[in-house]
Scaffold this active site. Sequence first.
Site, PDB file in Angstrom:
ATOM      1  N   GLU A   1      33.167  36.871  12.983  1.00 57.86           N
ATOM      2  CA  GLU A   1      33.413  36.196  11.712  1.00 57.86           C
ATOM      3  C   GLU A   1      34.262  37.054  10.776  1.00 57.86           C
ATOM      4  O   GLU A   1      35.160  36.553  10.090  1.00 57.86           O
ATOM      5  CB  GLU A   1      32.078  35.860  11.026  1.00 57.86           C
ATOM      6  CG  GLU A   1      31.182  34.940  11.837  1.00 57.86           C
ATOM      7  CD  GLU A   1      30.169  35.694  12.668  1.00 57.86           C
ATOM      8  OE1 GLU A   1      29.014  35.250  12.757  1.00 57.86           O
ATOM      9  OE2 GLU A   1      30.529  36.751  13.239  1.00 57.86           O
TER      10      GLU A   1
ATOM     11  N   ARG B   1      31.367  44.697  38.145  1.00 55.63           N
ATOM     12  CA  ARG B   1      30.622  45.885  37.737  1.00 55.63           C
ATOM     13  C   ARG B   1      30.965  46.287  36.302  1.00 55.63           C
ATOM     14  O   ARG B   1      30.098  46.737  35.556  1.00 55.63           O
ATOM     15  CB  ARG B   1      30.929  47.052  38.685  1.00 55.63           C
ATOM     16  CG  ARG B   1      30.365  46.885  40.078  1.00 55.63           C
ATOM     17  CD  ARG B   1      30.813  48.030  40.980  1.00 55.63           C
ATOM     18  NE  ARG B   1      30.299  47.895  42.346  1.00 55.63           N
ATOM     19  CZ  ARG B   1      30.600  48.710  43.338  1.00 55.63           C
ATOM     20  NH1 ARG B   1      31.429  49.729  43.114  1.00 55.63           N
ATOM     21  NH2 ARG B   1      30.091  48.527  44.536  1.00 55.63           N
TER      22      ARG B   1
ATOM     23  N   ARG C   1      36.240  51.994  40.120  1.00 58.09           N
ATOM     24  CA  ARG C   1      37.499  52.694  40.412  1.00 58.09           C
ATOM     25  C   ARG C   1      38.656  51.742  40.731  1.00 58.09           C
ATOM     26  O   ARG C   1      39.817  52.141  40.625  1.00 58.09           O
ATOM     27  CB  ARG C   1      37.305  53.679  41.563  1.00 58.09           C
ATOM     28  CG  ARG C   1      36.856  53.054  42.877  1.00 58.09           C
ATOM     29  CD  ARG C   1      36.380  54.119  43.866  1.00 58.09           C
ATOM     30  NE  ARG C   1      35.924  53.511  45.127  1.00 58.09           N
ATOM     31  CZ  ARG C   1      34.708  53.013  45.298  1.00 58.09           C
ATOM     32  NH1 ARG C   1      33.839  53.010  44.298  1.00 58.09           N
ATOM     33  NH2 ARG C   1      34.372  52.509  46.470  1.00 58.09           N
TER      34      ARG C   1
ATOM     35  N   GLU D   1      22.780  45.004  44.442  1.00 63.67           N
ATOM     36  CA  GLU D   1      23.757  45.045  45.535  1.00 63.67           C
ATOM     37  C   GLU D   1      23.128  45.356  46.887  1.00 63.67           C
ATOM     38  O   GLU D   1      23.835  45.561  47.868  1.00 63.67           O
ATOM     39  CB  GLU D   1      24.862  46.061  45.219  1.00 63.67           C
ATOM     40  CG  GLU D   1      25.931  45.524  44.296  1.00 63.67           C
ATOM     41  CD  GLU D   1      27.324  46.061  44.603  1.00 63.67           C
ATOM     42  OE1 GLU D   1      27.466  46.807  45.593  1.00 63.67           O
ATOM     43  OE2 GLU D   1      28.249  45.742  43.857  1.00 63.67           O
TER      44      GLU D   1
ATOM     45  N   LEU E   1      17.177  42.842  48.213  1.00 64.33           N
ATOM     46  CA  LEU E   1      17.615  41.535  47.736  1.00 64.33           C
ATOM     47  C   LEU E   1      16.571  40.466  48.016  1.00 64.33           C
ATOM     48  O   LEU E   1      16.282  39.626  47.161  1.00 64.33           O
ATOM     49  CB  LEU E   1      18.945  41.160  48.404  1.00 64.33           C
ATOM     50  CG  LEU E   1      20.182  41.912  47.902  1.00 64.33           C
ATOM     51  CD1 LEU E   1      21.290  41.869  48.940  1.00 64.33           C
ATOM     52  CD2 LEU E   1      20.662  41.331  46.583  1.00 64.33           C
TER      53      LEU E   1
END
Length: 347
Positions: free
Chosen positions: A53, A190, A213, A290, A296
Amino acid sequence: MKTNAFYINRCLELARNGLGTTYPNPLVGCVIVCDNTIIGEGWHIKAGDAHAEVRAIQAVKDQSLLKKSTLYVTLEPCSHYGKTPPCSDLIIAKKIPNIVIGTLDPFAEVAGKGIQKLLAAGRNVVVGVCEEECEALNRRFFTFHRKKRPYIILKWAETKQGFIAPADQKAGGIFWITNPYSQQLVHKWRSEEQGILIGTQTAVKDNPKLNTRHWAGKNPTRIVLDKSLKLPKHLSILDTSQPTVVFHHNTSTAENQKNLSFEPLDFESDLLPQILDKLYQLELQSVIIEGGSKTLQKFIDSDLWDEARVFTGQNEIENGTKGPRLNRQASSTTEIEGDQLNYFYND
Protein backbone atom coordinates in the site's frame (compact mmCIF):
# COMPACT_ATOMS: atom_id res chain seq x y z
CA MET A 1 -16.02 -0.09 -17.01
CA LYS A 2 -13.46 -2.37 -15.33
CA THR A 3 -14.69 -4.35 -12.33
CA ASN A 4 -13.31 -4.74 -8.82
CA ALA A 5 -12.19 -8.24 -9.80
CA PHE A 6 -10.13 -6.82 -12.68
CA TYR A 7 -8.12 -4.59 -10.35
CA ILE A 8 -7.71 -7.26 -7.65
CA ASN A 9 -6.36 -9.60 -10.32
CA ARG A 10 -3.79 -6.95 -11.19
CA CYS A 11 -2.92 -6.82 -7.48
CA LEU A 12 -2.42 -10.59 -7.53
CA GLU A 13 -0.04 -10.29 -10.49
CA LEU A 14 2.02 -7.72 -8.62
CA ALA A 15 2.05 -9.67 -5.37
CA ARG A 16 3.53 -12.78 -7.01
CA ASN A 17 6.72 -10.83 -7.68
CA GLY A 18 7.55 -11.20 -3.98
CA LEU A 19 7.38 -15.01 -3.78
CA GLY A 20 10.36 -16.22 -1.78
CA THR A 21 11.50 -12.79 -0.56
CA THR A 22 8.76 -11.52 1.80
CA TYR A 23 9.01 -14.10 4.64
CA PRO A 24 7.77 -13.93 7.33
CA ASN A 25 5.38 -11.43 5.77
CA PRO A 26 2.66 -12.37 3.26
CA LEU A 27 2.58 -11.62 -0.46
CA VAL A 28 0.64 -8.42 -1.08
CA GLY A 29 -0.12 -6.38 -4.18
CA CYS A 30 -1.90 -3.03 -4.39
CA VAL A 31 -3.21 -0.67 -7.07
CA ILE A 32 -4.80 2.76 -6.77
CA VAL A 33 -7.45 3.73 -9.30
CA CYS A 34 -8.91 7.14 -10.15
CA ASP A 35 -11.52 7.61 -12.86
CA ASN A 36 -11.04 4.02 -14.10
CA THR A 37 -7.30 4.55 -14.52
CA ILE A 38 -4.51 3.00 -12.44
CA ILE A 39 -2.47 5.88 -11.05
CA GLY A 40 -0.24 3.91 -8.68
CA GLU A 41 0.74 0.34 -7.96
CA GLY A 42 3.17 -1.61 -5.80
CA TRP A 43 3.94 -4.86 -4.06
CA HIS A 44 5.68 -5.95 -0.89
CA ILE A 45 9.28 -6.95 -1.65
CA LYS A 46 10.76 -8.05 1.68
CA ALA A 47 10.20 -7.81 5.43
CA GLY A 48 11.26 -4.45 6.83
CA ASP A 49 10.68 -2.66 3.52
CA ALA A 50 7.61 -0.63 2.61
CA HIS A 51 4.35 -2.55 2.30
CA ALA A 52 2.43 -2.76 -0.97
CA GLU A 53 0.00 0.00 0.00
CA VAL A 54 2.84 2.38 0.84
CA ARG A 55 4.60 1.71 -2.46
CA ALA A 56 1.38 2.20 -4.43
CA ILE A 57 0.62 5.49 -2.67
CA GLN A 58 4.19 6.72 -3.21
CA ALA A 59 3.88 5.87 -6.93
CA VAL A 60 0.99 8.33 -7.40
CA LYS A 61 2.47 11.44 -9.01
CA ASP A 62 -0.46 13.75 -8.24
CA GLN A 63 -1.21 13.06 -4.57
CA SER A 64 -4.32 15.25 -4.70
CA LEU A 65 -6.03 12.51 -6.71
CA LEU A 66 -5.92 10.17 -3.71
CA LYS A 67 -8.92 11.97 -2.16
CA LYS A 68 -11.18 10.64 -4.92
CA SER A 69 -9.52 7.28 -5.57
CA THR A 70 -10.08 3.63 -4.76
CA LEU A 71 -7.31 1.53 -3.25
CA TYR A 72 -7.32 -2.17 -4.16
CA VAL A 73 -5.26 -4.63 -2.15
CA THR A 74 -5.07 -8.44 -1.94
CA LEU A 75 -4.86 -8.58 1.87
CA GLU A 76 -6.33 -6.51 4.68
CA PRO A 77 -4.11 -3.47 5.44
CA CYS A 78 -2.14 -3.87 8.65
CA SER A 79 -3.21 -1.96 11.76
CA HIS A 80 -0.23 -2.55 14.07
CA TYR A 81 3.31 -1.26 14.44
CA GLY A 82 5.85 -3.86 13.34
CA LYS A 83 8.99 -3.02 11.39
CA THR A 84 6.88 -0.40 9.58
CA PRO A 85 3.93 1.82 10.62
CA PRO A 86 0.32 0.67 10.03
CA CYS A 87 -0.83 0.90 6.43
CA SER A 88 -4.40 1.59 7.55
CA ASP A 89 -3.19 4.79 9.25
CA LEU A 90 -1.50 5.96 6.03
CA ILE A 91 -4.64 5.25 3.97
CA ILE A 92 -6.68 7.31 6.41
CA ALA A 93 -4.10 10.12 6.50
CA LYS A 94 -4.12 10.31 2.69
CA LYS A 95 -7.94 10.56 2.76
CA ILE A 96 -8.45 7.71 0.31
CA PRO A 97 -12.24 7.21 0.42
CA ASN A 98 -12.68 3.71 -1.02
CA ILE A 99 -10.83 0.49 -0.17
CA VAL A 100 -11.43 -2.89 -1.84
CA ILE A 101 -9.81 -5.87 -0.10
CA GLY A 102 -9.30 -9.42 -1.36
CA THR A 103 -9.31 -11.24 1.96
CA LEU A 104 -8.88 -10.84 5.71
CA ASP A 105 -5.48 -11.25 7.36
CA PRO A 106 -5.34 -14.31 9.69
CA PHE A 107 -2.39 -12.89 11.65
CA ALA A 108 -3.60 -12.22 15.21
CA GLU A 109 -2.13 -8.71 15.26
CA VAL A 110 -4.37 -7.74 12.32
CA ALA A 111 -7.33 -10.16 11.89
CA GLY A 112 -10.03 -7.62 11.06
CA LYS A 113 -8.58 -4.72 13.03
CA GLY A 114 -7.35 -2.95 9.91
CA ILE A 115 -10.84 -3.01 8.42
CA GLN A 116 -12.36 -1.81 11.70
CA LYS A 117 -9.97 1.13 11.75
CA LEU A 118 -10.87 2.09 8.18
CA LEU A 119 -14.61 1.85 8.85
CA ALA A 120 -14.26 3.89 12.04
CA ALA A 121 -12.61 6.61 9.95
CA GLY A 122 -15.64 6.70 7.65
CA ARG A 123 -14.12 4.92 4.69
CA ASN A 124 -16.10 2.77 2.25
CA VAL A 125 -14.72 -0.78 2.53
CA VAL A 126 -15.49 -3.81 0.37
CA VAL A 127 -14.08 -7.19 1.43
CA GLY A 128 -13.99 -10.58 -0.31
CA VAL A 129 -13.27 -9.74 -3.95
CA CYS A 130 -11.49 -12.72 -5.56
CA GLU A 131 -11.20 -14.08 -2.03
CA GLU A 132 -10.37 -17.65 -3.07
CA GLU A 133 -7.54 -16.50 -5.33
CA CYS A 134 -6.18 -14.16 -2.66
CA GLU A 135 -6.15 -16.96 -0.09
CA ALA A 136 -4.43 -19.30 -2.56
CA LEU A 137 -1.75 -16.67 -3.15
CA ASN A 138 -0.85 -16.72 0.55
CA ARG A 139 -1.47 -20.41 1.24
CA ARG A 140 1.88 -20.63 3.04
CA PHE A 141 1.13 -17.66 5.29
CA PHE A 142 -2.44 -18.79 5.95
CA THR A 143 -1.47 -22.41 6.70
CA PHE A 144 1.24 -21.25 9.10
CA HIS A 145 -1.08 -19.00 11.09
CA ARG A 146 -4.20 -21.18 10.98
CA LYS A 147 -2.73 -24.68 11.37
CA LYS A 148 0.39 -23.69 13.33
CA ARG A 149 2.68 -25.59 10.96
CA PRO A 150 4.51 -24.96 7.68
CA TYR A 151 2.92 -25.40 4.28
CA ILE A 152 4.17 -28.82 3.15
CA ILE A 153 5.18 -29.47 -0.48
CA LEU A 154 6.10 -33.04 -1.43
CA LYS A 155 8.46 -33.37 -4.39
CA TRP A 156 10.01 -36.31 -6.16
CA ALA A 157 10.98 -37.61 -9.59
CA GLU A 158 10.24 -41.12 -10.81
CA THR A 159 10.58 -43.20 -13.95
CA LYS A 160 7.62 -44.41 -15.99
CA GLN A 161 7.88 -47.65 -14.00
CA GLY A 162 7.70 -45.75 -10.71
CA PHE A 163 11.35 -46.03 -9.61
CA ILE A 164 13.04 -43.08 -7.90
CA ALA A 165 16.57 -44.53 -7.61
CA PRO A 166 18.55 -47.54 -8.93
CA ALA A 167 18.90 -50.57 -6.67
CA ASP A 168 22.68 -50.49 -7.07
CA GLN A 169 23.12 -46.76 -6.40
CA LYS A 170 26.40 -46.07 -4.64
CA ALA A 171 26.79 -43.42 -1.94
CA GLY A 172 27.16 -39.99 -3.52
CA GLY A 173 26.22 -41.21 -6.98
CA ILE A 174 23.06 -39.44 -8.14
CA PHE A 175 21.07 -40.93 -11.01
CA TRP A 176 19.24 -38.10 -12.76
CA ILE A 177 15.74 -39.10 -13.83
CA THR A 178 14.74 -35.68 -15.15
CA ASN A 179 16.34 -33.34 -17.68
CA PRO A 180 18.31 -30.14 -16.87
CA TYR A 181 15.26 -27.92 -17.43
CA SER A 182 13.27 -29.77 -14.77
CA GLN A 183 16.29 -29.69 -12.47
CA GLN A 184 16.55 -25.91 -12.84
CA LEU A 185 12.84 -25.55 -12.07
CA VAL A 186 13.41 -27.42 -8.80
CA HIS A 187 16.10 -24.89 -7.86
CA LYS A 188 13.64 -22.08 -8.59
CA TRP A 189 11.16 -23.79 -6.24
CA ARG A 190 13.82 -23.99 -3.55
CA SER A 191 14.32 -20.22 -3.78
CA GLU A 192 10.58 -19.73 -3.13
CA GLU A 193 10.30 -21.85 0.04
CA GLN A 194 11.86 -21.44 3.46
CA GLY A 195 12.93 -25.01 4.17
CA ILE A 196 13.82 -28.29 2.48
CA LEU A 197 13.80 -31.66 4.26
CA ILE A 198 15.34 -35.05 3.51
CA GLY A 199 15.82 -38.32 5.38
CA THR A 200 19.04 -40.02 6.41
CA GLN A 201 19.29 -42.39 3.44
CA THR A 202 18.86 -39.59 0.90
CA ALA A 203 21.60 -37.60 2.61
CA VAL A 204 24.00 -40.56 2.40
CA LYS A 205 23.11 -41.91 -1.07
CA ASP A 206 22.68 -38.64 -2.95
CA ASN A 207 24.89 -36.31 -0.86
CA PRO A 208 22.72 -33.37 -2.05
CA LYS A 209 23.65 -29.72 -1.53
CA LEU A 210 19.98 -28.62 -1.41
CA ASN A 211 20.84 -25.10 -2.55
CA THR A 212 19.79 -22.82 -5.43
CA ARG A 213 23.01 -22.96 -7.48
CA HIS A 214 21.02 -23.21 -10.75
CA TRP A 215 18.76 -20.25 -9.93
CA ALA A 216 19.24 -16.75 -8.54
CA GLY A 217 17.61 -16.76 -5.12
CA LYS A 218 18.00 -17.35 -1.43
CA ASN A 219 18.97 -20.84 -0.25
CA PRO A 220 16.35 -22.58 1.91
CA THR A 221 17.07 -23.86 5.41
CA ARG A 222 18.21 -27.47 5.05
CA ILE A 223 16.58 -30.01 7.37
CA VAL A 224 17.78 -33.60 7.76
CA LEU A 225 16.71 -36.52 9.93
CA ASP A 226 19.67 -38.22 11.64
CA LYS A 227 18.36 -40.27 14.56
CA SER A 228 21.72 -41.47 15.90
CA LEU A 229 23.90 -38.60 14.64
CA LYS A 230 25.82 -40.96 12.38
CA LEU A 231 25.82 -38.96 9.15
CA PRO A 232 29.40 -38.68 7.81
CA LYS A 233 30.87 -35.25 8.48
CA HIS A 234 31.99 -34.82 4.86
CA LEU A 235 28.40 -34.66 3.55
CA SER A 236 27.42 -31.43 1.80
CA ILE A 237 24.40 -30.97 4.05
CA LEU A 238 26.73 -30.55 7.06
CA ASP A 239 29.12 -28.08 5.41
CA THR A 240 27.63 -25.01 7.22
CA SER A 241 27.35 -23.12 3.90
CA GLN A 242 23.69 -22.36 4.61
CA PRO A 243 21.35 -22.68 7.61
CA THR A 244 20.86 -26.36 8.45
CA VAL A 245 18.81 -28.15 11.12
CA VAL A 246 19.57 -31.74 12.14
CA PHE A 247 16.80 -33.62 13.94
CA HIS A 248 18.12 -36.44 16.16
CA HIS A 249 16.92 -38.71 18.97
CA ASN A 250 16.85 -36.97 22.33
CA THR A 251 19.33 -39.39 23.95
CA SER A 252 22.13 -38.01 21.75
CA THR A 253 23.84 -34.64 22.05
CA ALA A 254 25.72 -32.41 19.65
CA GLU A 255 27.09 -28.90 19.82
CA ASN A 256 25.52 -26.23 17.63
CA GLN A 257 27.70 -24.36 15.16
CA LYS A 258 27.14 -21.36 12.94
CA ASN A 259 24.54 -22.41 10.33
CA LEU A 260 24.29 -25.88 11.88
CA SER A 261 21.88 -26.57 14.74
CA PHE A 262 20.90 -29.86 16.35
CA GLU A 263 17.33 -30.35 17.55
CA PRO A 264 16.40 -33.33 19.78
CA LEU A 265 13.14 -35.21 19.16
CA ASP A 266 11.63 -38.41 20.49
CA PHE A 267 12.13 -40.81 17.57
CA GLU A 268 10.26 -43.53 19.48
CA SER A 269 7.02 -41.51 19.36
CA ASP A 270 5.02 -40.08 16.46
CA LEU A 271 7.74 -38.09 14.74
CA LEU A 272 6.03 -35.91 12.13
CA PRO A 273 3.94 -33.77 14.53
CA GLN A 274 7.12 -33.13 16.52
CA ILE A 275 8.98 -32.08 13.36
CA LEU A 276 6.22 -29.74 12.23
CA ASP A 277 5.87 -28.23 15.69
CA LYS A 278 9.60 -27.53 15.81
CA LEU A 279 9.59 -26.04 12.30
CA TYR A 280 6.69 -23.81 13.39
CA GLN A 281 8.76 -22.67 16.37
CA LEU A 282 11.62 -21.93 13.96
CA GLU A 283 9.11 -19.79 11.99
CA LEU A 284 9.47 -21.68 8.73
CA GLN A 285 6.26 -21.07 6.80
CA SER A 286 6.93 -23.58 4.03
CA VAL A 287 8.99 -26.75 3.59
CA ILE A 288 9.71 -28.92 0.55
CA ILE A 289 9.99 -32.62 1.38
CA GLU A 290 12.48 -34.04 -1.13
CA GLY A 291 12.76 -37.57 0.11
CA GLY A 292 13.51 -40.32 0.18
CA SER A 293 10.60 -42.59 -0.50
CA LYS A 294 10.04 -43.66 3.13
CA THR A 295 10.08 -40.08 4.40
CA LEU A 296 7.68 -38.91 1.70
CA GLN A 297 5.34 -41.83 2.32
CA LYS A 298 5.17 -41.01 6.04
CA PHE A 299 3.91 -37.52 5.24
CA ILE A 300 1.36 -38.95 2.78
CA ASP A 301 0.14 -41.65 5.18
CA SER A 302 -0.17 -39.12 8.01
CA ASP A 303 -2.09 -36.73 5.73
CA LEU A 304 0.41 -34.02 6.63
CA TRP A 305 0.91 -32.43 3.24
CA ASP A 306 -0.65 -29.64 1.21
CA GLU A 307 0.79 -30.00 -2.27
CA ALA A 308 2.76 -32.59 -4.25
CA ARG A 309 4.87 -32.00 -7.37
CA VAL A 310 5.81 -35.24 -9.10
CA PHE A 311 8.05 -35.53 -12.16
CA THR A 312 7.98 -38.50 -14.51
CA GLY A 313 11.27 -38.43 -16.40
CA GLN A 314 12.49 -39.99 -19.63
CA ASN A 315 15.48 -41.80 -18.14
CA GLU A 316 14.85 -45.42 -17.23
CA ILE A 317 15.80 -47.70 -14.32
CA GLU A 318 15.54 -51.48 -14.72
CA ASN A 319 15.45 -52.26 -11.01
CA GLY A 320 15.35 -49.88 -8.11
CA THR A 321 13.58 -48.17 -5.23
CA LYS A 322 9.90 -47.56 -5.78
CA GLY A 323 8.57 -44.06 -5.29
CA PRO A 324 5.84 -43.05 -2.82
CA ARG A 325 2.22 -44.02 -3.45
CA LEU A 326 -0.19 -41.12 -3.83
CA ASN A 327 -3.57 -42.58 -4.69
CA ARG A 328 -5.33 -39.65 -6.33
CA GLN A 329 -5.67 -37.94 -9.67
CA ALA A 330 -3.40 -35.04 -10.53
CA SER A 331 -4.98 -31.59 -10.34
CA SER A 332 -2.94 -30.44 -13.33
CA THR A 333 -0.20 -31.70 -15.64
CA THR A 334 2.44 -29.96 -17.72
CA GLU A 335 5.38 -31.03 -19.87
CA ILE A 336 8.97 -29.81 -19.61
CA GLU A 337 11.00 -30.87 -22.64
CA GLY A 338 9.73 -34.44 -22.45
CA ASP A 339 9.42 -34.70 -18.67
CA GLN A 340 5.90 -34.81 -17.25
CA LEU A 341 5.11 -32.78 -14.15
CA ASN A 342 1.97 -33.55 -12.15
CA TYR A 343 0.60 -31.26 -9.43
CA PHE A 344 -1.55 -32.62 -6.61
CA TYR A 345 -3.37 -30.59 -3.93
CA ASN A 346 -4.60 -31.98 -0.62
CA ASP A 347 -7.82 -29.96 -0.46
